[in-house]
Design a protein around this motif. Sequence first.
Motif, PDB file in Angstrom:
ATOM      1  N   ARG A 157      12.346  34.807  66.738  1.00 20.74           N
ATOM      2  CA  ARG A 157      11.181  35.522  66.197  1.00 20.74           C
ATOM      3  C   ARG A 157       9.885  34.790  66.543  1.00 20.74           C
ATOM      4  NH1 ARG A 157      11.155  37.738  60.353  1.00 20.74           N
ATOM      5  NH2 ARG A 157       9.618  39.029  61.416  1.00 20.74           N
ATOM      6  N   ARG A 158       9.925  33.457  66.475  1.00 17.64           N
ATOM      7  CA  ARG A 158       8.707  32.686  66.778  1.00 17.64           C
ATOM      8  C   ARG A 158       8.286  32.857  68.230  1.00 17.64           C
ATOM      9  NH1 ARG A 158      11.239  28.665  63.430  1.00 17.64           N
ATOM     10  NH2 ARG A 158      11.990  27.574  65.289  1.00 17.64           N
ATOM     11  N   ALA A 159       9.235  33.133  69.105  1.00 21.09           N
ATOM     12  CA  ALA A 159       8.942  33.270  70.531  1.00 21.09           C
ATOM     13  C   ALA A 159       8.334  34.633  70.880  1.00 21.09           C
ATOM     14  CB  ALA A 159      10.216  33.047  71.349  1.00 21.09           C
ATOM     15  N   ARG A 160       8.177  35.494  69.866  1.00 17.81           N
ATOM     16  CA  ARG A 160       7.687  36.849  70.119  1.00 17.81           C
ATOM     17  C   ARG A 160       6.515  37.169  69.216  1.00 17.81           C
ATOM     18  NH1 ARG A 160      12.837  36.377  71.487  1.00 17.81           N
ATOM     19  NH2 ARG A 160      13.559  37.572  73.302  1.00 17.81           N
ATOM     20  N   PRO A 161       5.791  38.233  69.515  1.00 15.54           N
ATOM     21  CA  PRO A 161       4.674  38.612  68.649  1.00 15.54           C
ATOM     22  C   PRO A 161       5.135  38.842  67.219  1.00 15.54           C
ATOM     23  CG  PRO A 161       4.600  39.841  70.708  1.00 15.54           C
ATOM     24  CD  PRO A 161       5.904  39.107  70.707  1.00 15.54           C
ATOM     25  N   ASP A 162       4.243  38.528  66.271  1.00 15.87           N
ATOM     26  CA  ASP A 162       4.569  38.727  64.867  1.00 15.87           C
ATOM     27  C   ASP A 162       4.898  40.195  64.603  1.00 15.87           C
ATOM     28  OD1 ASP A 162       4.170  36.078  64.276  1.00 15.87           O
ATOM     29  OD2 ASP A 162       2.106  36.352  63.573  1.00 15.87           O
ATOM     30  N   ALA A 163       5.868  40.411  63.747  1.00 14.83           N
ATOM     31  CA  ALA A 163       6.221  41.764  63.314  1.00 14.83           C
ATOM     32  C   ALA A 163       6.672  41.677  61.870  1.00 14.83           C
ATOM     33  CB  ALA A 163       7.320  42.349  64.185  1.00 14.83           C
ATOM     34  N   GLY A 164       6.125  42.565  61.047  1.00 16.29           N
ATOM     35  CA  GLY A 164       6.456  42.565  59.630  1.00 16.29           C
ATOM     36  C   GLY A 164       6.285  43.950  59.049  1.00 16.29           C
ATOM     37  N   PRO A 165       6.074  44.042  57.742  1.00 21.08           N
ATOM     38  CA  PRO A 165       5.983  45.348  57.088  1.00 21.08           C
ATOM     39  C   PRO A 165       4.909  46.264  57.661  1.00 21.08           C
ATOM     40  CG  PRO A 165       6.290  43.632  55.454  1.00 21.08           C
ATOM     41  CD  PRO A 165       6.076  42.934  56.764  1.00 21.08           C
ATOM     42  N   SER A 166       3.752  45.719  58.021  1.00 19.25           N
ATOM     43  CA  SER A 166       2.678  46.575  58.543  1.00 19.25           C
ATOM     44  C   SER A 166       3.087  47.215  59.864  1.00 19.25           C
ATOM     45  CB  SER A 166       1.395  45.763  58.736  1.00 19.25           C
ATOM     46  OG  SER A 166       0.919  45.265  57.508  1.00 19.25           O
ATOM     47  N   GLU A 167       3.661  46.419  60.742  1.00 17.04           N
ATOM     48  CA  GLU A 167       4.109  46.955  62.033  1.00 17.04           C
ATOM     49  C   GLU A 167       5.262  47.942  61.842  1.00 17.04           C
ATOM     50  OE1 GLU A 167       1.809  43.405  62.535  1.00 17.04           O
ATOM     51  OE2 GLU A 167       3.656  43.712  61.378  1.00 17.04           O
ATOM     52  N   LEU A 168       6.146  47.640  60.881  1.00 18.56           N
ATOM     53  CA  LEU A 168       7.255  48.538  60.617  1.00 18.56           C
ATOM     54  C   LEU A 168       6.762  49.864  60.045  1.00 18.56           C
ATOM     55  CD1 LEU A 168      10.295  48.732  60.822  1.00 18.56           C
ATOM     56  CD2 LEU A 168      10.487  47.671  58.563  1.00 18.56           C
ATOM     57  N   ALA A 169       5.750  49.804  59.182  1.00 15.13           N
ATOM     58  CA  ALA A 169       5.173  51.030  58.631  1.00 15.13           C
ATOM     59  C   ALA A 169       4.568  51.896  59.729  1.00 15.13           C
ATOM     60  CB  ALA A 169       4.119  50.685  57.580  1.00 15.13           C
ATOM     61  N   ARG A 170       3.913  51.253  60.691  1.00 14.59           N
ATOM     62  CA  ARG A 170       3.331  52.035  61.789  1.00 14.59           C
ATOM     63  C   ARG A 170       4.416  52.674  62.646  1.00 14.59           C
ATOM     64  NH1 ARG A 170      -0.706  47.902  61.659  1.00 14.59           N
ATOM     65  NH2 ARG A 170       0.373  46.613  63.197  1.00 14.59           N
ATOM     66  N   TRP A 171       5.539  51.947  62.822  1.00 11.11           N
ATOM     67  CA  TRP A 171       6.639  52.523  63.608  1.00 11.11           C
ATOM     68  C   TRP A 171       7.225  53.753  62.927  1.00 11.11           C
ATOM     69  CZ3 TRP A 171      12.304  51.832  62.916  1.00 11.11           C
ATOM     70  CH2 TRP A 171      13.020  52.423  63.974  1.00 11.11           C
ATOM     71  N   ILE A 172       7.465  53.659  61.606  1.00 11.45           N
ATOM     72  CA  ILE A 172       8.052  54.799  60.921  1.00 11.45           C
ATOM     73  C   ILE A 172       7.086  55.984  60.912  1.00 11.45           C
ATOM     74  CG2 ILE A 172       7.359  54.118  58.589  1.00 11.45           C
ATOM     75  CD1 ILE A 172       9.904  55.281  57.520  1.00 11.45           C
ATOM     76  N   GLN A 173       5.793  55.711  60.869  1.00 18.86           N
ATOM     77  CA  GLN A 173       4.818  56.810  60.917  1.00 18.86           C
ATOM     78  C   GLN A 173       4.836  57.503  62.267  1.00 18.86           C
ATOM     79  OE1 GLN A 173       1.164  54.902  59.800  1.00 18.86           O
ATOM     80  NE2 GLN A 173       1.854  54.543  57.696  1.00 18.86           N
ATOM     81  N   ARG A 174       5.051  56.725  63.333  1.00 17.27           N
ATOM     82  CA  ARG A 174       5.136  57.340  64.651  1.00 17.27           C
ATOM     83  C   ARG A 174       6.456  58.092  64.819  1.00 17.27           C
ATOM     84  NH1 ARG A 174       3.263  52.181  66.204  1.00 17.27           N
ATOM     85  NH2 ARG A 174       5.364  51.624  66.960  1.00 17.27           N
ATOM     86  N   ALA A 175       7.525  57.508  64.280  1.00 17.80           N
ATOM     87  CA  ALA A 175       8.839  58.124  64.445  1.00 17.80           C
ATOM     88  C   ALA A 175       9.028  59.324  63.533  1.00 17.80           C
ATOM     89  CB  ALA A 175       9.937  57.095  64.158  1.00 17.80           C
ATOM     90  N   GLN A 176       8.402  59.289  62.375  1.00 17.35           N
ATOM     91  CA  GLN A 176       8.533  60.378  61.407  1.00 17.35           C
ATOM     92  C   GLN A 176       7.167  60.632  60.789  1.00 17.35           C
ATOM     93  OE1 GLN A 176      10.488  59.838  57.549  1.00 17.35           O
ATOM     94  NE2 GLN A 176      11.944  61.405  58.164  1.00 17.35           N
ATOM     95  N   PRO A 177       6.346  61.469  61.412  1.00 17.31           N
ATOM     96  CA  PRO A 177       5.003  61.726  60.891  1.00 17.31           C
ATOM     97  C   PRO A 177       5.043  62.200  59.443  1.00 17.31           C
ATOM     98  CG  PRO A 177       5.284  62.704  63.048  1.00 17.31           C
ATOM     99  CD  PRO A 177       6.642  62.227  62.614  1.00 17.31           C
ATOM    100  N   VAL A 178       4.073  61.729  58.676  1.00 17.49           N
ATOM    101  CA  VAL A 178       4.019  62.063  57.257  1.00 17.49           C
ATOM    102  C   VAL A 178       3.558  63.503  57.084  1.00 17.49           C
ATOM    103  CG1 VAL A 178       2.929  61.538  55.064  1.00 17.49           C
ATOM    104  CG2 VAL A 178       3.529  59.675  56.636  1.00 17.49           C
ATOM    105  N   THR A 179       4.329  64.286  56.331  1.00 18.14           N
ATOM    106  CA  THR A 179       3.945  65.637  55.962  1.00 18.14           C
ATOM    107  C   THR A 179       3.676  65.650  54.472  1.00 18.14           C
ATOM    108  OG1 THR A 179       5.343  66.558  57.690  1.00 18.14           O
ATOM    109  CG2 THR A 179       4.629  68.065  55.941  1.00 18.14           C
ATOM    110  N   PRO A 180       2.433  65.862  54.046  1.00 16.76           N
ATOM    111  CA  PRO A 180       2.129  65.807  52.615  1.00 16.76           C
ATOM    112  C   PRO A 180       2.954  66.833  51.840  1.00 16.76           C
ATOM    113  CG  PRO A 180       0.117  65.867  53.929  1.00 16.76           C
ATOM    114  CD  PRO A 180       1.254  66.166  54.862  1.00 16.76           C
ATOM    115  N   GLU A 181       3.521  66.405  50.707  1.00 19.88           N
ATOM    116  CA  GLU A 181       4.262  67.319  49.859  1.00 19.88           C
ATOM    117  C   GLU A 181       3.294  68.110  49.010  1.00 19.88           C
ATOM    118  OE1 GLU A 181       7.278  65.967  47.295  1.00 19.88           O
ATOM    119  OE2 GLU A 181       8.404  64.915  48.861  1.00 19.88           O
ATOM    120  N   PRO A 182       3.478  69.430  48.922  1.00 25.77           N
ATOM    121  CA  PRO A 182       2.624  70.205  48.041  1.00 25.77           C
ATOM    122  C   PRO A 182       2.849  69.797  46.598  1.00 25.77           C
ATOM    123  CG  PRO A 182       4.469  71.530  48.789  1.00 25.77           C
ATOM    124  CD  PRO A 182       4.512  70.248  49.576  1.00 25.77           C
ATOM    125  N   ARG A 183       1.784  69.736  45.849  1.00 27.47           N
ATOM    126  CA  ARG A 183       1.891  69.368  44.446  1.00 27.47           C
ATOM    127  C   ARG A 183       2.460  70.544  43.667  1.00 27.47           C
ATOM    128  NH1 ARG A 183       3.195  65.667  40.950  1.00 27.47           N
ATOM    129  NH2 ARG A 183       2.268  65.970  38.915  1.00 27.47           N
TER     130      ARG A 183
END
Length: 318
Positions: free
Chosen positions: A277-303
């Motif tokens: 991990r140290r030999a590569r760019p940092d990756a954590g929750p923020s990067e993972l959140a961006r990946w899931i947003q790209r892989a599964q775009p957020v669709t707002p739920e109707p209230r």
Amino acid sequence: MRELPRQLGPYRLVRRLGAGGMAEVFLALAFGASGFEKRVVIKVLREEHVGDAVYERMFIEEGRLGARLSHRNLVGVHDLGCAEGVYYVRLDYVDGADLASLLARGLPGTSLALHIADELALALGAVHALTDDEGRPLGVVHRDVTPANVLISRLGEVKLADFGIAKATLLREVTRSGVRKGTYAYMSPEQMRGGTLSPASDFFSLGTTLHELLTGRRPFDGETTLETMDRVREAQLGSLEDVEADLRPLLRACLTRKPEERVGSAEAFRTLLAPLRRARPDAGPSELARWIQRAQPVTPEPRRPAETVLEDGDSGPE
């Protein structure tokens, strides 16, 4: 599909999220004072198992076992009850997607793959360290570490789910003749053979999952189910030519056939993982959140008003 009551104990069922061989899961609402409302997951036995003493005992033990586990990388278990003749378990609702669904849309990249593996190792460390009230090790093995049981939240959290087939050495294991609990493509060789399991078995499954995160395929897949099972039993890993060279020793340490020669603890796994991990760019929750947003775009739920109940959705994969 059976019709469950819209109100199960104190929880209002909203829609069906999916099903497995033993249970079904539903999105539900929990209510409290002054308009309090919280989304939760309710897990119930499949209709054909309701009233079966063996399955009901397994389900109850799952709830009791899950209640002992408290870790940020584990889906929390908060209630075990029975209503309308149906046993249920209340779990945390993770707003996101399972890793299997995300992988079907694309790979996360090496840095994120290693981050996910690190988080899962922490989860397994908590599972394997579980003790009883007297502090004696329970010897719990999860037995089903697969992408389908890894939930990624929209905030970038990684949570290991499904303790329905976890096995504690102090509990009597119930397995129908000829049936192997777990998902065969991710099983360890000793699990495939029906042998004694240790934490090393879960790290074989984690190694298989990591291989899939890195390459998009599982290391022992064959043309048929039987061929895959044979390959898992033999654990002939091959050259790993499609894996970066410095990552190969970690995979080999997880995917060797003999459990005594394999990584057998979260500490050992993370020690091998840390320099990679140290030999590569940092990756954590923020990067993972961006990946899931790209892989599964957020669709707002109707209230919807609190008293409105949604229709059952389609079930997930078996």
